[in-house]
Structures are given as structure tokens and as C-alpha cells.
Design a protein around this motif. Sequence first.
Motif, mmCIF file in Angstrom:
data_model
loop_
_atom_site.group_PDB
_atom_site.id
_atom_site.type_symbol
_atom_site.label_atom_id
_atom_site.label_comp_id
_atom_site.label_asym_id
_atom_site.label_seq_id
_atom_site.Cartn_x
_atom_site.Cartn_y
_atom_site.Cartn_z
ATOM 1 N N ILE A 1 0.833 -1.208 0.000
ATOM 2 C CA ILE A 1 0.000 0.000 0.000
ATOM 3 C C ILE A 1 0.868 1.259 0.000
ATOM 4 O O ILE A 1 0.579 2.235 -0.716
ATOM 5 N N LYS A 2 1.940 1.249 0.796
ATOM 6 C CA LYS A 2 2.861 2.389 0.810
ATOM 7 C C LYS A 2 3.438 2.634 -0.583
ATOM 8 O O LYS A 2 3.520 3.774 -1.061
ATOM 9 N N ASP A 3 3.855 1.546 -1.238
ATOM 10 C CA ASP A 3 4.420 1.668 -2.590
ATOM 11 C C ASP A 3 3.381 2.181 -3.579
ATOM 12 O O ASP A 3 3.680 3.011 -4.446
ATOM 13 N N PHE A 4 2.157 1.671 -3.470
ATOM 14 C CA PHE A 4 1.101 2.116 -4.385
ATOM 15 C C PHE A 4 0.911 3.626 -4.285
ATOM 16 O O PHE A 4 0.769 4.320 -5.291
ATOM 17 N N GLN A 5 0.904 4.135 -3.046
ATOM 18 C CA GLN A 5 0.666 5.564 -2.845
ATOM 19 C C GLN A 5 1.855 6.412 -3.310
ATOM 20 O O GLN A 5 1.678 7.497 -3.860
ATOM 21 N N LYS A 6 3.055 5.897 -3.094
ATOM 22 C CA LYS A 6 4.249 6.682 -3.430
ATOM 23 C C LYS A 6 4.603 6.623 -4.913
ATOM 24 O O LYS A 6 4.901 7.659 -5.536
ATOM 25 N N TYR A 7 4.567 5.418 -5.496
ATOM 26 C CA TYR A 7 5.077 5.242 -6.859
ATOM 27 C C TYR A 7 3.975 5.160 -7.930
ATOM 28 O O TYR A 7 4.255 5.363 -9.103
ATOM 29 N N LYS A 8 2.765 4.804 -7.530
ATOM 30 C CA LYS A 8 1.606 4.771 -8.430
ATOM 31 C C LYS A 8 1.832 3.925 -9.693
ATOM 32 O O LYS A 8 1.866 4.438 -10.823
ATOM 33 N N GLY B 1 -3.172 3.461 -5.726
ATOM 34 C CA GLY B 1 -2.325 4.567 -6.150
ATOM 35 C C GLY B 1 -2.980 5.521 -7.117
ATOM 36 O O GLY B 1 -2.472 6.616 -7.359
ATOM 37 N N GLY B 2 -4.090 5.115 -7.737
ATOM 38 C CA GLY B 2 -4.842 6.020 -8.588
ATOM 39 C C GLY B 2 -4.507 5.980 -10.064
ATOM 40 O O GLY B 2 -5.221 6.564 -10.885
ATOM 41 N N ASN C 1 -7.912 4.702 -5.799
ATOM 42 C CA ASN C 1 -6.873 5.362 -5.004
ATOM 43 C C ASN C 1 -6.175 4.400 -4.053
ATOM 44 O O ASN C 1 -5.032 4.640 -3.646
ATOM 45 N N ILE C 2 -6.839 3.317 -3.685
ATOM 46 C CA ILE C 2 -6.194 2.301 -2.840
ATOM 47 C C ILE C 2 -4.934 1.782 -3.520
ATOM 48 O O ILE C 2 -3.923 1.506 -2.875
#
Length: 528
Positions: free
Chosen positions: A222-229, A291-292, A288-289
Motif C-alpha cells: 500500500i505504501k508503494d502504491f501511494q508513493k510510486y503509483k 495509487g490512482g 486510489n487504494i
Amino acid sequence: MIKNIYEMLYKACTENSARIFFVRQGETYKDLLTAVKKRAVLLAKKFNIKKGDVVAILSGNTPDFIKSYFAIVSQGAKALMLDTGLSSSEHLNMMKYTDCKLALAQKAYFIDGGPQMFDIETLDSADENDFIATDVHLNDLAMLSFTSGSTGNPKVVGLTHSNIVSLGEGSKFYNPVIHPGYMFYGFLPLYHIYGVVINIISPISLGCSLLLQPVLNPKEFIKDFQKYKPEVIPAVPRVWEGFYKKIIDGLKQKRVYWLVRTVVGLRSFFNFIGLGALVKKVTQPIHNIFGGRVKVLVSAGATLKPRVREFFEKLGFVVGDCYGLTETTGPAYFNFQFKLPNGKTYYAGPLPDNEIKIHNPDKEGVGEVWVRGSLVMPCYIGNNEANVESFEDGWFKTGDLGKFDNKKRLIIKGRKKQVIVLENGKNIYPDELEDLYQQNDEILAAAILERVINGKIVAYGVFQVKSGTSVSKVSLLLKASNLMIAPYKWVTHFAITEEELPMTSAKKIKHHEISAMLDRGEFKNLSD
């Protein structure tokens, strides 16, 4: 014409020289090629690795794994892919069986009593100008993988340069939906054929980038999804089923489940009448979960349930549901709905130069899945008995049972050996019942097995349940679920446990191991 894996890599790296490949490390395709050459020089000069040698890779998901893989095959050697989840004795047996000359491993996996071990994460100081690519041909073996057992008479799959090059070329069929520059997320183990397909060969062939994640922790995902998308997220069905349940639970807690379900169910209609913004507003929080920016979700390693695939498709994701085996270099068939350049909708099919058929189907269209083509391995190494059993008239007999739906999507019903045949001749497919019972929130995993109870063959369940779930509660859940299926399929005898059920690295249930545990009396919470 490309004649080996290194030429395929070289072509991709020269065409995408300045493009980032390893995202987390900020390394380009040019950097990748340089590193491969340096590692190959090391293998040739320090360890005298030459054509035909076997070099093992025993490592987690690091760039060094991929660099070493290409370096090994560039020298005409065979890469032995070792599962990091196995024991040291199993690793030793596998290396001895294949006459392994060298093992490139992370230090945590070093073993005494086998071939020489070298730290795969060592920084290479060799001169890339000393690199010489060995004369390797398409029919030469490139990699070895064990598919069953590390002792006795194991099955060792040998894949050729032709198999891997065909995989790379076949991946380009999906260019209309996976565009150059897209970022693949890479947490699947690289030693597994699925990891090779989706985290090594396909990103390179498609001119994409790769975000490797060495830690199997959903919080880190989840952290990676939000940061790197990332745009492409591959996973095994168990992961997608987990997200499916969590998303639905979250929507129900917010009391918007029926609103979202209604809007996504009428997605096409709302878009047609100009209310696409409403659909996006409702579905964007779910996007958005991840990364969007995610466009494609890929599932392989086991069967993705149709309800899970349809759920994510209705949310606006393109879902690639892959069927394949190590023996078929992974993707023998893809259920993958997207628009072709000519505007037509593509639903499913094999990769180019491959074909699949249902052999000897019954009245419901279910039969054994047979595959032939450029992705099928030439043979099991040193196991003539298995080869005779597995090949017929050029077709590879997978041992899986399946059927096609009206869109030619392949639906896998289960392993041929695991089908439960009752005294009345009716068949029970464990996969179908496991999916049904796992729709109950309290049941986290399920294994349906053939057992004899009071002299009769029955479908017996072993369920991993949430903490505090009782036998009587599970009995009530099964009774409710059983109303949805024919009575001869009902599971009424079962065991429960709060311990995780044994699974493979691809998160497939180990039915035989669970059956043996039942025989040994290891499950204490049993139904009457």
C-alpha cells in the motif's frame, strides 16, 4: 531474427536505453545491460562458467536476481531457479540432482556441502568491455525449475531460449493495453515462473519499468502504491480475493455498498447518458487504494474466481486472468478483455503461436486442458516416464480440467486428480466448493477433499477460520451456502483450524498435505 534471450535483452535495452527500468534504484535499461555484462564477465573469468553449466539462483526479489539471470543465460549456462521457501536440504538435493556448478545466493541462504556459493549482491568490478556473448541457439536450454519433489524421481522442467523468446514476443500482443513506460509492481517471487513472466520478461519486452518489492507485506504494498503509483499490478488470486473482501467490507461499513454496486452495475448506461463523472466519483476512492493510476490487474498462479474478476472489471480495471504452468512457460491462455486497435473487443485466447483445447469434454463441456505451441517445454529433464504420460501427438496434457464459456474464456474446474467421483458417478469439483464457502467472512481458506465416511465417498472440508469461530457456527454457514448448490455436492463433514493451511509459493492449497494431516489426526475441531 532473435536467436536467444541475450539478443532479446540487448534489443530492448538499446531501444529503451535512457528509460528507467528499476524504479526504486533509478537504474535505466542501459544500466541493466551494463550490469548484466559485468556479471557475465565475472561468471566466465572467476568461475569458468561455460555453455551447458548449471548455475543456481537463490535469492529474494532484488535487481541482482534479474541481472544474474540474464548473465547466466548469456553464457549459455542454465539458470536453476530455487524456491527460497524450501529447506536447505531440499536446495542441496536439487543442486546435486542437476549437477549445479555454482550458486548465486543471498548470504542468508548460503549452504555447506554443495556447489560453491557466491554472494549475489556483490558489487561487480569487472570490465564490461571484456564481455563476450556465447553462441547460444533457440533450442538450447536456458532455465531449470522443479515442479514436484526434491527427492526420488522429481519433475524438472527445462525451458529453452525459444520458450523464453516466444514469451517475450508474445507479450507484445498486449501492447494495446500495456503501454511502453508503464510501471509493473513486482512482489511475486522471481524464482517462480509467474515472477519470470510478469516481473522479468514481459516488462522488458514491452519497454516498461519495474518496481521490485522484496518484502511480502501488504502494508508495504500500500505504501508503494501511494508513493510510486504503478500502472500494472500482478498478484495471485488469493491476494485479489483479499482486496475484494476488504473493499466490500469497507463499503458496507460506510453504508455505501449498494450505491457503489448499483452505479458500477450501470456503468455503461451512465457513461452513455453523459454521467461518466458520477461513475468516476464513486469508483475513484477504490482506484486510489492502488495509487490512482492502475490500468491493469493481472492474476495467475491459481484460478481467479469469475465473481472477483467481474468485480474489478466493473470498477473500471482491465483484468488479465492468466492460466498456465511452468511447463508452458507460464501464460498458456489469457482471459483478458480489452479493445484491439481495430475497435473490436478481445476477450480471451492463447499467446501467438500457441493453441489450447479441451480434450474429451463431457456433456457440460468439461475436459482435460491440452496445450501445444512455442511456449510448451520440450520435456521433463531425465524423466522419460513423466514425458510419456504428459505428451500425446504434440499436445501437453496439463492434468487440469476446464471448459470455455460463451466468450471463449477458459474456466478451470480443478485438477483431474482432485475431482471427487461419487458412487452414483457424479463429479464434485473442489475449486467450485472452496470458492462458495470462502464467500463467508468467517472462512479464510478452504480445502475440499475426498474422504470415506461411514463407508461412503463424500466431499470433506477443512477450513481455516477467523479466531473464535466455532464448529457450530461453521455448520450454520455451510448449511446456508449449501442451499445454492445441488444436494449431492453438500459438505456436511469438516474440520476447522485457526492455523494457516499449507500452501505453495503461488498460494495454492496443498490438498495432499492437508489430507495427510487429517490422517494423522492433526485437526482437533471436527464436526459430528
